[in-house]
Design a protein around this motif. Sequence first.
Motif, PDB file in Angstrom:
ATOM      1  N   UNK A 162       0.823  -1.217   0.000  1.00 24.41           N
ATOM      2  CA  UNK A 162       0.000   0.000   0.000  1.00 24.41           C
ATOM      3  C   UNK A 162       0.855   1.264   0.000  1.00 24.41           C
ATOM      4  N   UNK A 163       2.017   1.209   0.681  1.00 25.57           N
ATOM      5  CA  UNK A 163       2.886   2.388   0.755  1.00 25.57           C
ATOM      6  C   UNK A 163       3.897   2.433  -0.386  1.00 25.57           C
ATOM      7  N   UNK A 164       3.726   1.518  -1.350  1.00 22.14           N
ATOM      8  CA  UNK A 164       4.575   1.455  -2.546  1.00 22.14           C
ATOM      9  C   UNK A 164       6.048   1.266  -2.206  1.00 22.14           C
ATOM     10  N   UNK A 165       6.304   0.446  -1.191  1.00 15.03           N
ATOM     11  CA  UNK A 165       7.682   0.124  -0.810  1.00 15.03           C
ATOM     12  C   UNK A 165       8.035  -1.273  -1.310  1.00 15.03           C
ATOM     13  N   UNK A 166       7.764  -1.512  -2.591  1.00 12.18           N
ATOM     14  CA  UNK A 166       7.955  -2.856  -3.133  1.00 12.18           C
ATOM     15  C   UNK A 166       9.423  -3.272  -3.153  1.00 12.18           C
ATOM     16  N   UNK A 167      10.337  -2.311  -3.218  1.00  7.83           N
ATOM     17  CA  UNK A 167      11.761  -2.651  -3.221  1.00  7.83           C
ATOM     18  C   UNK A 167      12.178  -3.286  -1.893  1.00  7.83           C
ATOM     19  N   UNK A 168      11.461  -2.940  -0.830  1.00  8.52           N
ATOM     20  CA  UNK A 168      11.787  -3.464   0.501  1.00  8.52           C
ATOM     21  C   UNK A 168      10.884  -4.630   0.902  1.00  8.52           C
ATOM     22  N   UNK A 169       9.917  -4.965   0.048  1.00 15.70           N
ATOM     23  CA  UNK A 169       8.914  -5.967   0.431  1.00 15.70           C
ATOM     24  C   UNK A 169       9.545  -7.313   0.776  1.00 15.70           C
ATOM     25  N   UNK A 170      10.504  -7.742  -0.021  1.00 14.28           N
ATOM     26  CA  UNK A 170      11.141  -9.039   0.225  1.00 14.28           C
ATOM     27  C   UNK A 170      11.830  -9.109   1.578  1.00 14.28           C
ATOM     28  N   UNK A 171      12.792  -8.207   1.857  1.00 13.89           N
ATOM     29  CA  UNK A 171      13.453  -8.228   3.163  1.00 13.89           C
ATOM     30  C   UNK A 171      12.489  -8.060   4.340  1.00 13.89           C
ATOM     31  N   UNK A 172      11.481  -7.187   4.175  1.00 15.23           N
ATOM     32  CA  UNK A 172      10.508  -6.978   5.250  1.00 15.23           C
ATOM     33  C   UNK A 172       9.737  -8.261   5.532  1.00 15.23           C
ATOM     34  N   UNK A 173       9.234  -8.889   4.474  1.00 16.35           N
ATOM     35  CA  UNK A 173       8.436 -10.105   4.638  1.00 16.35           C
ATOM     36  C   UNK A 173       9.267 -11.245   5.215  1.00 16.35           C
ATOM     37  N   UNK A 174      10.481 -11.422   4.695  1.00 15.91           N
ATOM     38  CA  UNK A 174      11.337 -12.504   5.205  1.00 15.91           C
ATOM     39  C   UNK A 174      11.682 -12.267   6.672  1.00 15.91           C
ATOM     40  N   UNK A 175      11.982 -11.013   7.030  1.00 18.33           N
ATOM     41  CA  UNK A 175      12.285 -10.707   8.431  1.00 18.33           C
ATOM     42  C   UNK A 175      11.065 -10.970   9.318  1.00 18.33           C
ATOM     43  N   UNK A 176       9.893 -10.543   8.861  1.00 21.50           N
ATOM     44  CA  UNK A 176       8.677 -10.728   9.656  1.00 21.50           C
ATOM     45  C   UNK A 176       8.379 -12.210   9.868  1.00 21.50           C
ATOM     46  N   UNK A 177       8.428 -12.988   8.796  1.00 22.10           N
ATOM     47  CA  UNK A 177       8.136 -14.418   8.913  1.00 22.10           C
ATOM     48  C   UNK A 177       9.224 -15.151   9.696  1.00 22.10           C
ATOM     49  N   UNK A 178      10.466 -14.696   9.567  1.00 24.09           N
ATOM     50  CA  UNK A 178      11.549 -15.326  10.329  1.00 24.09           C
ATOM     51  C   UNK A 178      11.346 -15.118  11.825  1.00 24.09           C
ATOM     52  N   UNK A 179      10.991 -13.902  12.208  1.00 27.08           N
ATOM     53  CA  UNK A 179      10.781 -13.646  13.635  1.00 27.08           C
ATOM     54  C   UNK A 179       9.520 -14.343  14.151  1.00 27.08           C
ATOM     55  N   UNK A 180       8.517 -14.483  13.278  1.00 28.90           N
ATOM     56  CA  UNK A 180       7.346 -15.277  13.675  1.00 28.90           C
ATOM     57  C   UNK A 180       7.762 -16.706  14.014  1.00 28.90           C
ATOM     58  N   UNK A 181       8.642 -17.266  13.183  1.00 28.79           N
ATOM     59  CA  UNK A 181       9.062 -18.655  13.402  1.00 28.79           C
ATOM     60  C   UNK A 181      10.001 -18.790  14.589  1.00 28.79           C
ATOM     61  N   UNK A 182      10.671 -17.692  14.956  1.00 33.13           N
ATOM     62  CA  UNK A 182      11.633 -17.737  16.066  1.00 33.13           C
ATOM     63  C   UNK A 182      11.035 -17.271  17.393  1.00 33.13           C
ATOM     64  N   UNK A 183       9.717 -17.118  17.434  1.00 33.46           N
ATOM     65  CA  UNK A 183       9.042 -16.707  18.676  1.00 33.46           C
ATOM     66  C   UNK A 183       9.465 -17.564  19.873  1.00 33.46           C
ATOM     67  N   UNK A 184       9.510 -18.900  19.760  1.00 31.55           N
ATOM     68  CA  UNK A 184       9.869 -19.717  20.923  1.00 31.55           C
ATOM     69  C   UNK A 184      11.304 -19.520  21.403  1.00 31.55           C
ATOM     70  N   UNK A 185      12.148 -18.924  20.560  1.00 35.66           N
ATOM     71  CA  UNK A 185      13.544 -18.693  20.943  1.00 35.66           C
ATOM     72  C   UNK A 185      13.744 -17.280  21.485  1.00 35.66           C
TER      73      UNK A 185
END
Length: 382
Positions: A162-185
């Motif tokens: 929505x904010x037209x930050x498509x250049x950063x979408x990949x790193x943002x999404x990977x970081x978000x999903x990575x931290x979701x998966x690392x919640x127990x740690x």
Amino acid sequence: MGYILETLGNLMHQTAFFNLTWGNYVMVLVACVFLYLAIKKEYEPLLLVPIAFGMLLVNIYPDIIASPEETSNGVGGLLYYFYVLDEWSVLPSLIFMGVGAMTDFGPLIANPKSFLLGAAAQFGIFAAYLGAMLMGFSDKAAAAISIIGGADGPTSIFLAGKLEQTALLGPIAVAAYSYMSLVPIIQPPIMKLLTTEKERKIKMEQLRPVSKLEKILFPIIVTIVVCLILPTTAPLVGALMLGNLFRESGVVRQLMDTASNALMYIVVILLGTSVGATTSAEAFLNISTLKIVALGLIAFAFGTAAGVLLGKVMCVLSKGKINPLIGSAGVSAVPMAARVSQKVGAEADPTNFLLMHAMGPNVAGVIGTAVAAGTFMAIFGI
């Protein structure tokens, strides 16, 4: 003979070996590490397997996500068309519908105070926003990055699009999903640092039963109230509550089953592979990505800490009736964050059962992160 050698030479140069950079090989290695974590360690495998495989594909064959303008025949790569659905915010909204169909809002309805804990955990989002601004990101880029603090991948993708930050979408999404998966740690050390053993042993009273009428009215009322205040949240909050209404109404069992199973998993495949395919070496191996990963960790830690600290305040105000550990579940990682609250509480007292109490802040966090995204969109006039 010369023709055969020339043909073999052409074939050799068509292989990926002659076209890859050292960065591509690094990203292939990172993809393999993600696959290991997903398959061997079972860290959010439903998300990490397609993301890691998309990462693997794009770094071996970059044209798999090429746009029509970048190709000689005017036809984009396979994953480009998946990715367009991310940019248009279609896939994140459909995932929210599936999450709504799978989620029981009963614990939140039974204990409305959970909304406060879910709101407190969003503090990490605004801490990351300020941090990103200080690191030199633009205001819109900072807003897109900050949503990582809510540990909510779909919302991160939604807001970046929505904010037209498509250049950063990949790193943002990977970081978000990575931290979701690392919640127990990540979460347990923070939770233990901020609470005493006595607080972790607190047993909470059983939640009151929630009627069917309350469960039906909840998604309707939340949609009306939230979308009237922040209309920009309608795609996320509306999809989440529609999915939940499928679940609670009891008259559209087929729609609930489809939203929570077939549709959900189809969308996860499309979203995961396309997000992974945005992590080419050129897009991912740079200083901005390292900053995003660092900011995401800081935001997630701040969000967890804020939830626990408000839990401590509520513990004091309730004269010891609220276990502060449930505050850490205010991040959006459903239901993993609630399970972590249960696990840490059970380590202090094996007879302690916090899971249902933690589910209240956990689902409140999903709503809270969507509201935070809507707030940013309203600020920027999107």
